[in-house]
Enzyme design. Sequence first.
Site, PDB file in Angstrom:
ATOM      1  N   GLY A   1       0.685  -1.156   0.105  1.00 59.25           N
ATOM      2  CA  GLY A   1      -0.015   0.012  -0.237  1.00 59.25           C
ATOM      3  C   GLY A   1       0.941   1.268  -0.365  1.00 59.25           C
ATOM      4  O   GLY A   1       0.260   2.363  -0.652  1.00 59.25           O
ATOM      5  N   ASP A   2       2.062   1.051   0.977  1.00 56.62           N
ATOM      6  CA  ASP A   2       2.969   2.337   0.738  1.00 56.62           C
ATOM      7  C   ASP A   2       3.404   2.935  -0.788  1.00 56.62           C
ATOM      8  O   ASP A   2       3.308   3.883  -1.168  1.00 56.62           O
ATOM      9  CB  ASP A   2       3.869   2.200   1.538  1.00 56.62           C
ATOM     10  N   ALA A   3       3.586   1.662  -1.551  1.00 54.53           N
ATOM     11  CA  ALA A   3       4.235   2.040  -3.078  1.00 54.53           C
ATOM     12  C   ALA A   3       2.802   2.488  -3.604  1.00 54.53           C
ATOM     13  O   ALA A   3       3.131   3.133  -4.508  1.00 54.53           O
ATOM     14  CB  ALA A   3       4.673   0.690  -3.623  1.00 54.53           C
TER      15      ALA A   3
END
Length: 127
Positions: free
Chosen positions: A18-20
């Site tokens: 999700g960060d990416a």
Amino acid sequence: MVNIDLKDAGGLPLAYLGDAVWELTVREYFVEKGYKINTMNKKVKKLVNAKAQSVIFKSILEDLDEDYKAVARRAKNSNIKSFPRSCSIMEYREATAFEALIAAFYINGETCRIKKILENHISEGEK
């Protein structure tokens, strides 16, 4: 999309993905607006950090269905070993939950939902 069963997926691997996805979505948004690199970078940094993600997480939590709330809860309660000094432990946990949600939306093909969250949380001056 990615073939992952959200009910079995761990919170931290989801947050990693999700960060990416979140950073790419934010970058795409500002690239489409045609900003210069310096300006874009400043605007992206305002949205891709634990404090900002914590605020966004708290604002969307009530509107989530139970499956997504379960994903967020698992990520928030994950065994995180270290925390940055730039935010509180709770903010970091909430940001981790937010990133896991972004991954869940991505896995389920709900990229429009991710973009809507972004658009709802960009201040008028940032657009």
